[in-house]
Design a protein around this motif. Structure first.
Motif, PDB file in Angstrom:
ATOM      1  N   ASN A 198      63.785   0.627 -14.378  1.00  0.00           N
ATOM      2  CA  ASN A 198      64.061  -0.697 -14.922  1.00  0.00           C
ATOM      3  C   ASN A 198      65.068  -1.459 -14.060  1.00  0.00           C
ATOM      4  O   ASN A 198      64.965  -2.680 -13.894  1.00  0.00           O
ATOM      5  CB  ASN A 198      64.574  -0.582 -16.353  1.00  0.00           C
ATOM      6  N   TRP A 199      66.042  -0.749 -13.485  1.00  0.00           N
ATOM      7  CA  TRP A 199      67.005  -1.406 -12.598  1.00  0.00           C
ATOM      8  C   TRP A 199      66.346  -1.836 -11.295  1.00  0.00           C
ATOM      9  O   TRP A 199      66.722  -2.849 -10.700  1.00  0.00           O
ATOM     10  CB  TRP A 199      68.191  -0.490 -12.321  1.00  0.00           C
ATOM     11  N   GLY A 254      63.749  -6.661  -8.384  1.00  0.00           N
ATOM     12  CA  GLY A 254      62.521  -7.427  -8.186  1.00  0.00           C
ATOM     13  C   GLY A 254      62.594  -8.811  -8.816  1.00  0.00           C
ATOM     14  O   GLY A 254      62.103  -9.785  -8.241  1.00  0.00           O
ATOM     15  N   VAL A 255      63.211  -8.919  -9.983  1.00  0.00           N
ATOM     16  CA  VAL A 255      63.372 -10.217 -10.636  1.00  0.00           C
ATOM     17  C   VAL A 255      64.256 -11.130  -9.785  1.00  0.00           C
ATOM     18  O   VAL A 255      63.960 -12.322  -9.593  1.00  0.00           O
ATOM     19  CB  VAL A 255      63.958 -10.041 -12.046  1.00  0.00           C
ATOM     20  N   VAL A 256      65.346 -10.589  -9.268  1.00  0.00           N
ATOM     21  CA  VAL A 256      66.235 -11.385  -8.412  1.00  0.00           C
ATOM     22  C   VAL A 256      65.495 -11.848  -7.153  1.00  0.00           C
ATOM     23  O   VAL A 256      65.643 -12.997  -6.714  1.00  0.00           O
ATOM     24  CB  VAL A 256      67.492 -10.566  -8.048  1.00  0.00           C
ATOM     25  N   SER A 257      64.689 -10.982  -6.579  1.00  0.00           N
ATOM     26  CA  SER A 257      63.930 -11.347  -5.377  1.00  0.00           C
ATOM     27  C   SER A 257      62.942 -12.473  -5.674  1.00  0.00           C
ATOM     28  O   SER A 257      62.845 -13.447  -4.908  1.00  0.00           O
ATOM     29  CB  SER A 257      63.197 -10.118  -4.839  1.00  0.00           C
ATOM     30  N   CYS A 258      62.211 -12.346  -6.781  1.00  0.00           N
ATOM     31  CA  CYS A 258      61.258 -13.389  -7.143  1.00  0.00           C
ATOM     32  C   CYS A 258      61.967 -14.704  -7.470  1.00  0.00           C
ATOM     33  O   CYS A 258      61.486 -15.787  -7.089  1.00  0.00           O
ATOM     34  CB  CYS A 258      60.409 -12.943  -8.332  1.00  0.00           C
ATOM     35  N   PHE A 283      57.015 -12.311 -14.108  1.00  0.00           N
ATOM     36  CA  PHE A 283      56.717 -12.007 -15.509  1.00  0.00           C
ATOM     37  C   PHE A 283      56.561 -10.501 -15.721  1.00  0.00           C
ATOM     38  O   PHE A 283      57.068  -9.953 -16.715  1.00  0.00           O
ATOM     39  CB  PHE A 283      55.437 -12.726 -15.944  1.00  0.00           C
ATOM     40  N   MET A 284      55.860  -9.843 -14.831  1.00  0.00           N
ATOM     41  CA  MET A 284      55.646  -8.410 -14.985  1.00  0.00           C
ATOM     42  C   MET A 284      56.967  -7.637 -14.929  1.00  0.00           C
ATOM     43  O   MET A 284      57.191  -6.710 -15.715  1.00  0.00           O
ATOM     44  CB  MET A 284      54.698  -7.899 -13.895  1.00  0.00           C
ATOM     45  N   ASN A 285      57.857  -8.030 -14.036  1.00  0.00           N
ATOM     46  CA  ASN A 285      59.152  -7.349 -13.950  1.00  0.00           C
ATOM     47  C   ASN A 285      60.038  -7.639 -15.160  1.00  0.00           C
ATOM     48  O   ASN A 285      60.863  -6.808 -15.547  1.00  0.00           O
ATOM     49  CB  ASN A 285      59.869  -7.758 -12.671  1.00  0.00           C
ATOM     50  N   LEU A 286      59.870  -8.826 -15.745  1.00  0.00           N
ATOM     51  CA  LEU A 286      60.635  -9.121 -16.957  1.00  0.00           C
ATOM     52  C   LEU A 286      60.274  -8.178 -18.095  1.00  0.00           C
ATOM     53  O   LEU A 286      61.087  -7.943 -19.000  1.00  0.00           O
ATOM     54  CB  LEU A 286      60.406 -10.568 -17.390  1.00  0.00           C
ATOM     55  N   LEU A 324      56.049   3.522 -12.555  1.00  0.00           N
ATOM     56  CA  LEU A 324      57.101   2.601 -12.978  1.00  0.00           C
ATOM     57  C   LEU A 324      57.859   2.032 -11.778  1.00  0.00           C
ATOM     58  O   LEU A 324      58.187   0.837 -11.735  1.00  0.00           O
ATOM     59  CB  LEU A 324      58.064   3.316 -13.928  1.00  0.00           C
ATOM     60  N   PHE A 325      58.140   2.866 -10.783  1.00  0.00           N
ATOM     61  CA  PHE A 325      58.870   2.394  -9.606  1.00  0.00           C
ATOM     62  C   PHE A 325      58.026   1.417  -8.793  1.00  0.00           C
ATOM     63  O   PHE A 325      58.537   0.407  -8.291  1.00  0.00           O
ATOM     64  CB  PHE A 325      59.305   3.575  -8.744  1.00  0.00           C
ATOM     65  N   LEU A 326      56.753   1.704  -8.627  1.00  0.00           N
ATOM     66  CA  LEU A 326      55.891   0.815  -7.854  1.00  0.00           C
ATOM     67  C   LEU A 326      55.744  -0.547  -8.522  1.00  0.00           C
ATOM     68  O   LEU A 326      55.734  -1.585  -7.853  1.00  0.00           O
ATOM     69  CB  LEU A 326      54.521   1.459  -7.652  1.00  0.00           C
ATOM     70  N   LEU A 327      55.641  -0.552  -9.850  1.00  0.00           N
ATOM     71  CA  LEU A 327      55.545  -1.829 -10.556  1.00  0.00           C
ATOM     72  C   LEU A 327      56.836  -2.635 -10.409  1.00  0.00           C
ATOM     73  O   LEU A 327      56.801  -3.858 -10.272  1.00  0.00           O
ATOM     74  CB  LEU A 327      55.232  -1.597 -12.037  1.00  0.00           C
ATOM     75  N   GLY A 328      57.969  -1.951 -10.447  1.00  0.00           N
ATOM     76  CA  GLY A 328      59.239  -2.651 -10.300  1.00  0.00           C
ATOM     77  C   GLY A 328      59.504  -3.146  -8.890  1.00  0.00           C
ATOM     78  O   GLY A 328      60.263  -4.104  -8.689  1.00  0.00           O
TER      79      GLY A 328
END
Length: 534
Positions: A62-63, A68-72, A102-105, A357-361
């Protein structure tokens, strides 16, 4: 009569009759005991089939999604604020980045809210009993669906440009917006209505097993499969063009990589086609890499979850699969560490779930690495550092700006500061005069007042022994004499003398004809701006 939680069941199992029907009851893992009671494992089930490090792994994943959210967010903000020459933004990239955000959120929201996974001791929460579950699952499903749709559209756009020589335009853009967001919206609604979501493992809610194949996994795999087919077809065409270019020995294609005006782009020679394809790939290799990464993640994610659902349903339908593990956990008094080897048939192994989970994040990080450019950081530097300096110049007065124009010797405009508001097209004497050009001097030498003006400005200065008079070109004022043959306005010559076209050898630097005494007076004048002219 109230039923005890452990009545008729052996620890750590609990009697299902002691609990209500709230929560997602299909998420319970229960079995029939010899006493005839239905006994269930305590919630969450993942704590019993995975080691204690499983929770640490999901939190770490999750971290990663936070990064990933910050990058997007950085990419989207750069595309919104910075100029296009710094970011090279495109609606396909913007939409895909939004989908990955959205996916990372879906992983970040549970990390911040820390929701309760269980409705009671044996029942997990669902979207109806926990708002965080509903919101996290909605972002996860919407982002996954939109990511698949936009990589499909990106692959289709690239295929049309390379293989069919079509220039995608506004119509394709609107078509992409409808497909890229309309299909995911319909898919999320169908998933929530037909299947629902609940806490399966970790703090993020996932789609339930019921009808999930028809409303989510199969459509996702179909879109992913079409994306791969289109992408591999594009690769095949590129390989074909490359091999054809190796066999092309035509001398007409050696000089230029572009087709001539007489030939259509569809009739290009193999080497010309290869050069065009190579240029497109050089510009689009980042998009190609993103397509392959996200499609691989989605396929991996779908296969793992389908296998997980199949395993869970098989355990419920055939209790003999978990019989060895059940006896171990009972005889060990609830010590799951001693029974980890026997729990492998009950769930997907932890390294595989962790990899998903890691790949999605990490999708957001991949987007930053592939779609981000160093010019973005330069643009932010210029915006944050240079903007205050530019803002200060906005408060400079008009007089100060006129002073700057006076110092600028490159300016050859005559500026007016007349308060009456007249422009230079009107009869206004300018207060700022720049040096007169040599062409203007030559055009005015035919004026009878020209020598008088020169003599009046040279008496106090250069009345030298040689008799030459040098006009003061840099004085305070300079008169403007309109040329006799000025055609700035459509008018006919006023006299036959003005209509006569004369030839002045001084304008062409030709040898002058013999002149009289009156003309010798003009020889004493030397144009200082034209003395060194070749």
């Amino acid at each position: 009569m109230a039923v005890n939680e452990t009545e008729g069941c052996l620890a750590p199992f609990l009697n299902v009759r002691a609990f209500t029907d709230g929560g997602y009851t299909d998420g319970r893992l229960c079995a029939k005991f010899p006493s005839g009671e239905s006994c269930c494992l305590p919630c969450p089930v993942s704590n019993w089939v995975y080691p204690d490090s499983f929770e640490t792994m999901t939190t770490t994943a999750n971290w990663v999604a936070v990064v990933g959210v910050v990058s997007c967010a950085f990419l989207l903000l750069s595309w919104a604020v910075l100029p296009v020459d710094k970011t090279f933004r495109h609606y396909l990239s913007i939409s895909l980045t939004t989908a990955v955000l959205f996916m990372n959120l879906g992983f970040v929201i549970p990390l911040a809210a820390e929701p309760e996974q269980c409705f009671d001791k044996i029942t997990p929460n669902s979207m109806e009993t926990n708002s965080v579950c509903a919101s996290s699952a909605m972002f996860l499903l919407l982002g996954g669906w939109a990511g698949v749709a936009w990589v499909f559209l990106r692959a289709l756009s690239l295929h049309l440009q390379i293989c069919w020589q079509l220039v995608v335009g506004r119509n394709f853009m609107w078509f992409s917006q409808v497909v890229g967001w309309g299909v995911p919206a319909v898919g999320v609604v169908l998933a929530f209505v037909l299947s629902g979501v609940s806490f399966r493992f970790g703090q993020t809610c996932h789609i339930n097993h019921k009808n999930s194949l028809a409303d989510l996994w199969i459509p996702l795999l179909v879109f992913s499969g079409m994306t791969l087919i289109i992408q591999f077809a594009t690769f095949g065409y590129c390989i074909k063009v490359y091999l054809a270019s190796l066999a092309d020995n035509s001398a007409s294609t050696e000089g230029s990589g572009l087709p001539s005006y007489t030939n259509s782009i569809r009739t290009m020679t193999p080497k010309q086609a290869y050069r065009r394809v190579r240029r497109v790939i050089q510009l689009q290799w980042r998009g190609i890499a993103i397509i392959l990464i996200i499609v691989a993640d989605v396929i991996f994610f779908s296969v793992v979850f389908v296998f997980q659902d199949t395993t869970a349903e098989s355990v419920k339908n055939d209790q003999s699969i978990a019989e060895a593990w059940t006896r171990c956990i009972i005889f060990s008094g609830g010590n799951k560490t001693e029974c980890m080897e026997l729990a492998k048939p009950l769930a997907v192994n932890m390294p595989t779930v962790g990899a998903v989970l890691f790949l999605l994040g990490m999708n957001g990080i991949w987007l930053l690495l592939l779609l981000g450019r160093w010019t973005m950081f330069q643009g932010w530097r210029d915006l944050l550092i240079s903007s205050p300096n530019r803002g200060k110049r906005e408060f400079v007065s008009v007089d100060a700006r006129l002073d700057d124009l006076k110092k600028d010797t490159r300016s050859y405009e005559m500026l007016s500061r007349d308060d009456s508001g007249k422009t230079m097209n009107e009869s206004v004497t300018p207060s700022v005069v720049t040096p007169i050009s040599p062409a203007l001097v030559r055009s005015q030498m035919g004026s009878p007042n020209m020598h008088q003006d020169y003599s009046s400005t040279s008496q106090s200065g250069n009345g030298g022994n040689d008799g030459r008079r040098t006009p003061d070109f840099f004085g305070q004022t300079a008169r403007y004499h309109a040329p006799a043959r000025s055609f700035s306005s459509p008018r006919a010559p006023t006299s036959p003398q003005q209509a006569t076209v004369t030839w002045d050898p001084r304008e062409t630097y030709a040898a002058a004809s013999p002149r009289g005494a009156n003309d010798q007076q003009e020889d004493r004048y030397v144009n200082p701006l034209g003395m060194n002219r070749i």
